[in-house]
Design a protein around this motif. Structure first.
Motif, PDB file in Angstrom:
ATOM      1  N   VAL A   1      21.090  43.795  -7.446  1.00 53.82           N
ATOM      2  CA  VAL A   1      21.468  43.749  -6.038  1.00 53.82           C
ATOM      3  C   VAL A   1      20.249  43.940  -5.147  1.00 53.82           C
ATOM      4  O   VAL A   1      20.069  43.254  -4.142  1.00 53.82           O
ATOM      5  CB  VAL A   1      22.552  44.810  -5.723  1.00 53.82           C
ATOM      6  N   GLY A   2      19.366  44.876  -5.521  1.00 55.94           N
ATOM      7  CA  GLY A   2      18.188  45.149  -4.721  1.00 55.94           C
ATOM      8  C   GLY A   2      17.235  43.975  -4.607  1.00 55.94           C
ATOM      9  O   GLY A   2      16.430  43.907  -3.670  1.00 55.94           O
ATOM     10  N   GLU A   3      17.324  43.045  -5.545  1.00 56.12           N
ATOM     11  CA  GLU A   3      16.419  41.898  -5.536  1.00 56.12           C
ATOM     12  C   GLU A   3      16.844  40.845  -4.509  1.00 56.12           C
ATOM     13  O   GLU A   3      16.020  40.064  -4.045  1.00 56.12           O
ATOM     14  CB  GLU A   3      16.375  41.262  -6.926  1.00 56.12           C
ATOM     15  N   ILE A   4      18.123  40.838  -4.174  1.00 52.41           N
ATOM     16  CA  ILE A   4      18.620  39.824  -3.237  1.00 52.41           C
ATOM     17  C   ILE A   4      19.016  40.417  -1.889  1.00 52.41           C
ATOM     18  O   ILE A   4      19.362  39.686  -0.973  1.00 52.41           O
ATOM     19  CB  ILE A   4      19.826  39.071  -3.832  1.00 52.41           C
ATOM     20  N   SER A   5      18.965  41.742  -1.765  1.00 51.03           N
ATOM     21  CA  SER A   5      19.353  42.414  -0.528  1.00 51.03           C
ATOM     22  C   SER A   5      18.119  42.994   0.158  1.00 51.03           C
ATOM     23  O   SER A   5      17.484  43.907  -0.369  1.00 51.03           O
ATOM     24  CB  SER A   5      20.368  43.525  -0.815  1.00 51.03           C
ATOM     25  N   GLU A   6      17.796  42.473   1.326  1.00 51.76           N
ATOM     26  CA  GLU A   6      16.653  42.998   2.075  1.00 51.76           C
ATOM     27  C   GLU A   6      16.945  44.392   2.637  1.00 51.76           C
ATOM     28  O   GLU A   6      16.025  45.187   2.839  1.00 51.76           O
ATOM     29  CB  GLU A   6      16.310  42.040   3.221  1.00 51.76           C
ATOM     30  N   LYS A   7      18.209  44.699   2.872  1.00 54.98           N
ATOM     31  CA  LYS A   7      18.578  46.003   3.426  1.00 54.98           C
ATOM     32  C   LYS A   7      18.556  47.111   2.377  1.00 54.98           C
ATOM     33  O   LYS A   7      18.330  48.276   2.701  1.00 54.98           O
ATOM     34  CB  LYS A   7      19.976  45.935   4.054  1.00 54.98           C
ATOM     35  N   ASN A   8      18.812  46.750   1.118  1.00 53.80           N
ATOM     36  CA  ASN A   8      18.901  47.768   0.050  1.00 53.80           C
ATOM     37  C   ASN A   8      18.049  47.384  -1.160  1.00 53.80           C
ATOM     38  O   ASN A   8      18.569  47.198  -2.261  1.00 53.80           O
ATOM     39  CB  ASN A   8      20.360  47.952  -0.371  1.00 53.80           C
ATOM     40  N   PRO A   9      16.729  47.257  -0.993  1.00 51.90           N
ATOM     41  CA  PRO A   9      15.876  46.811  -2.100  1.00 51.90           C
ATOM     42  C   PRO A   9      15.746  47.814  -3.238  1.00 51.90           C
ATOM     43  O   PRO A   9      15.266  47.474  -4.321  1.00 51.90           O
ATOM     44  CB  PRO A   9      14.515  46.589  -1.417  1.00 51.90           C
ATOM     45  N   HIS A  10      16.207  49.055  -3.005  1.00 57.70           N
ATOM     46  CA  HIS A  10      16.076  50.107  -4.015  1.00 57.70           C
ATOM     47  C   HIS A  10      17.226  50.110  -5.028  1.00 57.70           C
ATOM     48  O   HIS A  10      17.143  50.781  -6.057  1.00 57.70           O
ATOM     49  CB  HIS A  10      16.050  51.472  -3.328  1.00 57.70           C
TER      50      HIS A  10
ATOM     51  N   THR B   1      20.947  34.607  -4.688  1.00 56.56           N
ATOM     52  CA  THR B   1      20.393  34.520  -6.041  1.00 56.56           C
ATOM     53  C   THR B   1      19.668  33.198  -6.240  1.00 56.56           C
ATOM     54  O   THR B   1      18.581  33.145  -6.814  1.00 56.56           O
ATOM     55  CB  THR B   1      21.508  34.674  -7.088  1.00 56.56           C
ATOM     56  N   ALA B   2      20.262  32.127  -5.752  1.00 53.59           N
ATOM     57  CA  ALA B   2      19.604  30.825  -5.850  1.00 53.59           C
ATOM     58  C   ALA B   2      18.299  30.815  -5.058  1.00 53.59           C
ATOM     59  O   ALA B   2      17.298  30.227  -5.490  1.00 53.59           O
ATOM     60  CB  ALA B   2      20.542  29.730  -5.350  1.00 53.59           C
ATOM     61  N   GLN B   3      18.275  31.508  -3.934  1.00 51.40           N
ATOM     62  CA  GLN B   3      17.089  31.522  -3.087  1.00 51.40           C
ATOM     63  C   GLN B   3      15.907  32.247  -3.737  1.00 51.40           C
ATOM     64  O   GLN B   3      14.755  31.847  -3.544  1.00 51.40           O
ATOM     65  CB  GLN B   3      17.421  32.163  -1.731  1.00 51.40           C
ATOM     66  N   VAL B   4      16.188  33.308  -4.487  1.00 53.74           N
ATOM     67  CA  VAL B   4      15.076  34.035  -5.127  1.00 53.74           C
ATOM     68  C   VAL B   4      14.588  33.325  -6.383  1.00 53.74           C
ATOM     69  O   VAL B   4      13.594  33.733  -6.983  1.00 53.74           O
ATOM     70  CB  VAL B   4      15.460  35.495  -5.455  1.00 53.74           C
ATOM     71  N   GLN B   5      15.302  32.287  -6.786  1.00 55.59           N
ATOM     72  CA  GLN B   5      14.943  31.450  -7.924  1.00 55.59           C
ATOM     73  C   GLN B   5      15.016  32.230  -9.245  1.00 55.59           C
ATOM     74  O   GLN B   5      15.282  33.428  -9.273  1.00 55.59           O
ATOM     75  CB  GLN B   5      13.565  30.824  -7.729  1.00 55.59           C
ATOM     76  N   VAL B   6      14.781  31.521 -10.330  1.00 53.59           N
ATOM     77  CA  VAL B   6      14.881  32.141 -11.650  1.00 53.59           C
ATOM     78  C   VAL B   6      13.867  33.274 -11.788  1.00 53.59           C
ATOM     79  O   VAL B   6      14.163  34.329 -12.362  1.00 53.59           O
ATOM     80  CB  VAL B   6      14.678  31.093 -12.764  1.00 53.59           C
ATOM     81  N   LYS B   7      12.677  33.072 -11.257  1.00 53.15           N
ATOM     82  CA  LYS B   7      11.650  34.111 -11.370  1.00 53.15           C
ATOM     83  C   LYS B   7      12.089  35.394 -10.695  1.00 53.15           C
ATOM     84  O   LYS B   7      11.887  36.495 -11.220  1.00 53.15           O
ATOM     85  CB  LYS B   7      10.335  33.621 -10.768  1.00 53.15           C
TER      86      LYS B   7
END
Length: 219
Positions: free
Chosen positions: A60-69, A111-117
């Motif tokens: 979740v933290g990888e796709i949420s700018e508000k909750n990256p932790h 999720t698609a926006q952050v790509q597979v990497k």
């Protein structure tokens, strides 16, 4: 009287019990969709699928700018990879037409926006924090076979991947002719040439599962 064959009884139960208020058909029927998912995607996207991983965790933290932790994850029903075409599909199964949710759509789009990497970067953080190392090791072994990572003793190195996943919704109807939707009619078309007993009986139930369970049926 001839005894009902187990395969017919199984689908008869699914056909019947899906009308009950607390019964979740998706959880019971997902294995049948998974069994033929490569054929289903090939029919819709003209792409050969090499790998399918169910319940793929996305941090979740990888796709949420508000909750990256946040190290918690949401799960994608199936991640499918076509090696030759270098295409990744995030497949969400819905056996109820009304169960699509805006929040879940947002999760998939991000999720698609952050790509597979980005997905794998998030997975690395989950792996570091999780106490379920055995199960995650099993997942990482599968991902390593794909060629996306190289395992080390305590973590993994991500390969140079530049793939933007495509979102697919596997659901009863495609009312807007959306190319991202695989309808049950599409599934039926994909299985119509499959000459096995399970596929044939699955098709019979798919015809029923297209209908809205909340619509009153005359008895």
């Amino acid at each position: 009287m001839e005894e009902t064959r187990p395969i017919n009884k199984l689908f008869d139960l699914l056909d019947d019990w899906r009308h009950l208020p607390a019964y979740q058909l998706e959880r019971r029927a997902d294995i049948f969709f998974a069994l033929y998912l490569d054929k289903i995607i090939k029919q819709k996207k003209d792409t050969e699928i090499d790998y399918i991983i169910p319940e793929f965790p996305v941090r979740v933290g990888e796709i949420s700018e508000k909750n990256p932790h946040i190290n918690q994850s949401f799960k994608i029903d199936y991640l499918a990879y076509a090696m030759a075409a270098e295409r990744v599909f995030l497949v969400e199964l819905k056996t109820d037409q009304r169960s699509r949710r805006d929040k879940q759509d947002w999760y998939l789009q991000r999720t698609a926006q952050v790509q597979v990497k980005g997905i794998l970067e998030g997975l690395k953080k989950i792996y570091k924090a999780t106490h379920q190392k055995v199960k995650y090791n099993y997942l990482l072994d599968k991902i390593e076979k794909i060629g996306w990572i190289s395992r080390t003793e305590k973590t993994f190195v991500i390969s140079n991947i530049n793939i933007t996943p495509e979102i697919l919704y596997l659901q009863p109807l495609n009312l807007t002719n959306d190319d991202a939707v695989i309808s049950f009619d599409d599934v039926i078309a994909a299985l119509s040439t499959t000459d096995d007993e399970l596929a044939k009986r699955f098709i019979v139930s798919l015809e029923k599962w297209k209908s809205n369970v909340n619509k009153i049926v005359k008895r």
